[in-house]
Motif scaffolding. Structure first.
Motif, PDB file in Angstrom:
ATOM      1  N   ASP A 165       0.853  -1.185   0.000  1.00  0.00           N
ATOM      2  CA  ASP A 165       0.000   0.000   0.000  1.00  0.00           C
ATOM      3  C   ASP A 165       0.892   1.240   0.000  1.00  0.00           C
ATOM      4  OD1 ASP A 165      -1.808   2.036   0.400  1.00  0.00           O
ATOM      5  OD2 ASP A 165      -3.041   0.909   1.814  1.00  0.00           O
ATOM      6  N   LEU A 166       1.253   1.695  -1.177  1.00  0.00           N
ATOM      7  CA  LEU A 166       2.142   2.847  -1.297  1.00  0.00           C
ATOM      8  C   LEU A 166       1.468   4.147  -0.881  1.00  0.00           C
ATOM      9  CD1 LEU A 166       4.165   2.270  -4.588  1.00  0.00           C
ATOM     10  CD2 LEU A 166       4.952   2.049  -2.235  1.00  0.00           C
ATOM     11  N   GLU A 167       0.150   4.186  -0.960  1.00  0.00           N
ATOM     12  CA  GLU A 167      -0.539   5.412  -0.557  1.00  0.00           C
ATOM     13  C   GLU A 167      -0.345   5.670   0.942  1.00  0.00           C
ATOM     14  OE1 GLU A 167      -4.814   7.672  -1.268  1.00  0.00           O
ATOM     15  OE2 GLU A 167      -4.572   5.578  -1.874  1.00  0.00           O
ATOM     16  N   VAL A 168      -0.483   4.618   1.746  1.00  0.00           N
ATOM     17  CA  VAL A 168      -0.275   4.738   3.193  1.00  0.00           C
ATOM     18  C   VAL A 168       1.189   5.031   3.499  1.00  0.00           C
ATOM     19  CG1 VAL A 168      -0.253   3.429   5.361  1.00  0.00           C
ATOM     20  CG2 VAL A 168      -2.240   3.306   3.838  1.00  0.00           C
ATOM     21  N   LEU A 169       2.080   4.251   2.885  1.00  0.00           N
ATOM     22  CA  LEU A 169       3.514   4.414   3.147  1.00  0.00           C
ATOM     23  C   LEU A 169       4.012   5.773   2.676  1.00  0.00           C
ATOM     24  CD1 LEU A 169       6.147   3.133   4.152  1.00  0.00           C
ATOM     25  CD2 LEU A 169       6.448   2.157   1.863  1.00  0.00           C
ATOM     26  N   GLY A 170       3.580   6.187   1.492  1.00  0.00           N
ATOM     27  CA  GLY A 170       4.043   7.448   0.940  1.00  0.00           C
ATOM     28  C   GLY A 170       3.612   8.647   1.760  1.00  0.00           C
ATOM     29  N   LYS A 171       2.384   8.621   2.246  1.00  0.00           N
ATOM     30  CA  LYS A 171       1.903   9.739   3.070  1.00  0.00           C
ATOM     31  C   LYS A 171       2.717   9.842   4.356  1.00  0.00           C
ATOM     32  CE  LYS A 171      -2.245  11.799   5.085  1.00  0.00           C
ATOM     33  NZ  LYS A 171      -1.516  12.256   6.286  1.00  0.00           N
ATOM     34  N   PHE A 172       2.968   8.694   4.984  1.00  0.00           N
ATOM     35  CA  PHE A 172       3.749   8.707   6.223  1.00  0.00           C
ATOM     36  C   PHE A 172       5.159   9.234   5.965  1.00  0.00           C
ATOM     37  CE2 PHE A 172       6.553   7.004   9.428  1.00  0.00           C
ATOM     38  CZ  PHE A 172       5.840   7.175  10.598  1.00  0.00           C
ATOM     39  N   CYS A 173       5.802   8.745   4.910  1.00  0.00           N
ATOM     40  CA  CYS A 173       7.166   9.174   4.601  1.00  0.00           C
ATOM     41  C   CYS A 173       7.217  10.668   4.299  1.00  0.00           C
ATOM     42  CB  CYS A 173       7.711   8.380   3.417  1.00  0.00           C
ATOM     43  SG  CYS A 173       8.105   6.660   3.800  1.00  0.00           S
ATOM     44  N   ARG A 174       6.252  11.159   3.546  1.00  0.00           N
ATOM     45  CA  ARG A 174       6.243  12.591   3.223  1.00  0.00           C
ATOM     46  C   ARG A 174       6.064  13.429   4.488  1.00  0.00           C
ATOM     47  NH1 ARG A 174       5.437  14.758  -1.788  1.00  0.00           N
ATOM     48  NH2 ARG A 174       6.689  12.922  -2.356  1.00  0.00           N
ATOM     49  N   ASP A 175       5.175  12.987   5.386  1.00  0.00           N
ATOM     50  CA  ASP A 175       4.947  13.714   6.642  1.00  0.00           C
ATOM     51  C   ASP A 175       6.180  13.709   7.538  1.00  0.00           C
ATOM     52  OD1 ASP A 175       2.373  14.262   5.828  1.00  0.00           O
ATOM     53  OD2 ASP A 175       1.443  12.686   7.034  1.00  0.00           O
ATOM     54  N   LYS A 176       6.951  12.611   7.489  1.00  0.00           N
ATOM     55  CA  LYS A 176       8.110  12.463   8.380  1.00  0.00           C
ATOM     56  C   LYS A 176       9.425  12.831   7.695  1.00  0.00           C
ATOM     57  CE  LYS A 176       5.647  10.962  11.813  1.00  0.00           C
ATOM     58  NZ  LYS A 176       5.481  11.766  13.050  1.00  0.00           N
ATOM     59  N   ASN A 177       9.337  13.324   6.449  1.00  0.00           N
ATOM     60  CA  ASN A 177      10.534  13.735   5.708  1.00  0.00           C
ATOM     61  C   ASN A 177      11.508  12.573   5.508  1.00  0.00           C
ATOM     62  OD1 ASN A 177      11.946  15.730   4.286  1.00  0.00           O
ATOM     63  ND2 ASN A 177      13.251  16.187   6.046  1.00  0.00           N
ATOM     64  N   VAL A 178      10.952  11.391   5.242  1.00  0.00           N
ATOM     65  CA  VAL A 178      11.744  10.212   4.893  1.00  0.00           C
ATOM     66  C   VAL A 178      11.607   9.990   3.387  1.00  0.00           C
ATOM     67  CG1 VAL A 178      12.012   7.712   5.178  1.00  0.00           C
ATOM     68  CG2 VAL A 178      11.429   9.139   7.155  1.00  0.00           C
ATOM     69  N   ILE A 179      12.708   9.804   2.700  1.00  0.00           N
ATOM     70  CA  ILE A 179      12.684   9.595   1.250  1.00  0.00           C
ATOM     71  C   ILE A 179      12.083   8.228   0.936  1.00  0.00           C
ATOM     72  CG2 ILE A 179      14.107   9.307  -0.827  1.00  0.00           C
ATOM     73  CD1 ILE A 179      16.154  11.196   0.589  1.00  0.00           C
ATOM     74  N   LEU A 180      11.102   8.202   0.035  1.00  0.00           N
ATOM     75  CA  LEU A 180      10.503   6.944  -0.403  1.00  0.00           C
ATOM     76  C   LEU A 180      10.976   6.610  -1.815  1.00  0.00           C
ATOM     77  CD1 LEU A 180       8.612   4.523  -0.121  1.00  0.00           C
ATOM     78  CD2 LEU A 180       6.738   5.979  -0.929  1.00  0.00           C
ATOM     79  N   SER A 181      11.731   5.516  -1.912  1.00  0.00           N
ATOM     80  CA  SER A 181      12.225   5.014  -3.194  1.00  0.00           C
ATOM     81  C   SER A 181      11.472   3.740  -3.544  1.00  0.00           C
ATOM     82  CB  SER A 181      13.723   4.730  -3.101  1.00  0.00           C
ATOM     83  OG  SER A 181      14.180   3.992  -4.210  1.00  0.00           O
ATOM     84  N   VAL A 182      11.069   3.600  -4.794  1.00  0.00           N
ATOM     85  CA  VAL A 182      10.264   2.455  -5.222  1.00  0.00           C
ATOM     86  C   VAL A 182      10.887   1.781  -6.441  1.00  0.00           C
ATOM     87  CG1 VAL A 182       7.998   1.695  -6.070  1.00  0.00           C
ATOM     88  CG2 VAL A 182       8.144   3.499  -4.329  1.00  0.00           C
ATOM     89  N   ASP A 183      11.012   0.464  -6.361  1.00  0.00           N
ATOM     90  CA  ASP A 183      11.339  -0.370  -7.513  1.00  0.00           C
ATOM     91  C   ASP A 183      10.006  -0.781  -8.130  1.00  0.00           C
ATOM     92  OD1 ASP A 183      11.823  -2.495  -9.239  1.00  0.00           O
ATOM     93  OD2 ASP A 183      13.276  -3.478  -7.943  1.00  0.00           O
ATOM     94  N   GLY A 184       9.707  -0.262  -9.310  1.00  0.00           N
ATOM     95  CA  GLY A 184       8.379  -0.454  -9.888  1.00  0.00           C
ATOM     96  C   GLY A 184       8.265  -1.552 -10.916  1.00  0.00           C
ATOM     97  N   ILE A 185       9.324  -2.325 -11.143  1.00  0.00           N
ATOM     98  CA  ILE A 185       9.378  -3.177 -12.330  1.00  0.00           C
ATOM     99  C   ILE A 185       8.351  -4.306 -12.337  1.00  0.00           C
ATOM    100  CG2 ILE A 185      11.115  -4.818 -11.494  1.00  0.00           C
ATOM    101  CD1 ILE A 185      12.419  -4.573 -14.321  1.00  0.00           C
ATOM    102  N   GLN A 186       7.923  -4.789 -11.154  1.00  0.00           N
ATOM    103  CA  GLN A 186       6.966  -5.898 -11.138  1.00  0.00           C
ATOM    104  C   GLN A 186       5.515  -5.440 -11.053  1.00  0.00           C
ATOM    105  OE1 GLN A 186       7.411  -8.672 -12.119  1.00  0.00           O
ATOM    106  NE2 GLN A 186       9.429  -9.474 -11.595  1.00  0.00           N
TER     107      GLN A 186
END
Length: 380
Positions: A165-186
């Motif tokens: 669930d990238l929507e949940v993870l991404g929101k948390f990372c953005r709020d906490k100023n943590v960089i979110l990197s994603v491997d999208g190939i699969q």
């Protein structure tokens, strides 16, 4: 474009092949083959050095891709593979001893080694342990420490097919100023992906699997804010604003993602990808996921009906992707049995991995499942 029309684009279907291996390598469609043949003909007979024509195709391709993932085209760069994309991020950031990166223990190695390589700078890499083959967004969030600067995760896990669930993870990372990197190939090409909705800071994705592209072409996406934090480890002549002022050596870097396209791009790969993305658009970007998930649900149900349990059967179907994986006795013999029946799939970590795409049908799924049932019954 209807599914039956899409099926006409793949000649192997007429040869009786059932291709359930898109998580490994995409088949070449007729339009892609014709596009590359036309390009080869031009380069051998007439337009040998036609850079301006390539630029038009390049820009069109980037615009189509940007539409596909909801990005600004200036935030996208073409590279050669997913691994090198992740290395652009890992090697370009300024790290200090004590910084932490959060991964998990069921990542494909491409999303691990670029970050483990940073341990020589004193960076600590933490691994979240999977539970029953699953690492959730919540698992990652619970393991973030004050020193965690970056999380890197696959959109879809390469073996189980679990879609995080990238929507949940991404929101948390953005709020906490943590960089979110994603491997999208699969996932990208099978499942809808929205860099804005998911608050993705960095994305790396090869085109040779679900996107029907060519091996040797990938792309990255990164936010403008993140790019300002990256000092490119490698620069080429096309990384600079005045690239065609050849003897200037101005050292004025491009401000968009093109700075990472330092030299000659994979022309043939971009022509192939251009054609493939147009097929996706003709079929309908939204309809791709609908068909993929419909196939996955049906495949899993049919396998369960013959007594075969799949990885992540227990999760809600909102976490499904195009990948279905299972294990039985004599798995290598089963793999060969399916191969003899012209069923193309993968053998990974002692499991059979099936990965049908949007143009595959329930009839094909029935044939595959009945073949598996036939093999099992022979063993009884």
């Amino acid at each position: 474009m209807k599914k039956e029309q899409a099926r006409q684009l793949f000649p192997f279907i007429k040869n009786g092949i059932i291709y359930f291996n898109h998580a490994s390598t995409a088949p070449v469609s007729i339009p892609v083959r014709e596009s590359l043949c036309d390009l080869l003909k031009e380069k051998s007979e007439s337009k040998i050095d036609d850079y301006h024509s390539f630029l038009k195709v390049y820009e069109e391709t980037k615009n189509l891709l940007a539409e596909f993932i909801n990005a600004n085209p200036d935030r996208i760069a073409f590279i050669d593979n997913t691994s090198n994309g992740l290395n652009i991020l890992a090697s370009g950031m300024e790290w200090k001893s004590g910084d932490r990166i959060l991964l998990n223990d069921i990542e494909f190695p491409a999303n691990v080694y670029p970050f483990l390589n940073l341990k020589k700078f004193g960076v600590e890499v933490d691994f979240v342990k999977a539970k029953d083959g699953i690492v959730t967004a919540e698992d990652l969030i619970e393991n973030i420490k004050p020193e965690t600067r970056l999380i890197s995760v696959s959109f879809v896990q390469f073996l189980s097919g679990y879609k995080i669930d990238l929507e949940v993870l991404g929101k948390f990372c953005r709020d906490k100023n943590v960089i979110l990197s994603v491997d999208g190939i699969q996932g990208i090409g099978a499942i809808n992906f929205d860099v804005q909705k998911f608050n993705v800071d960095f994305l790396s994705c090869g085109t040779q699997k679900w996107l029907f592209g060519a091996q040797g072409l990938a792309f990255i996406y990164l936010t403008e804010e993140l790019q300002r934090k990256i000092n490119p480890a490698y620069l080429g002549w096309l990384s600079f604003e005045d690239a065609w002022d050849l003897l200037n050596y101005s050292m004025k870097l491009k401000s968009n993602a093109n700075v990472f396209q330092g030299g000659t791009l994979n022309t043939f790969g971009i022509y192939a990808f251009n054609t493939s993305v147009k097929i996706f658009k003709q079929f309908g970007f939204e309809r791709i996921e609908e068909n993929v998930i419909s196939n996955t649900k049906y495949l899993r149900r049919r396998l369960n009906e013959i007594g075969v349990n799949c990885l992540i059967d227990e999760v809600s179907d909102e976490y499904y992707s195009g990948i279905t994986t299972f294990r039985t006795d004599d798995i290598e013999k089963l793999f060969k049995f399916l191969e003899d029946k012209k069923i193309v799939c993968s053998l990974r970590e002692g499991y059979i991995r099936l990965s049908p795409h949007f143009y595959n049908t329930f009839d094909e799924i029935d044939f595959v499942v009945n073949s598996i049932k036939e093999f099992i019954n022979k063993k009884v």
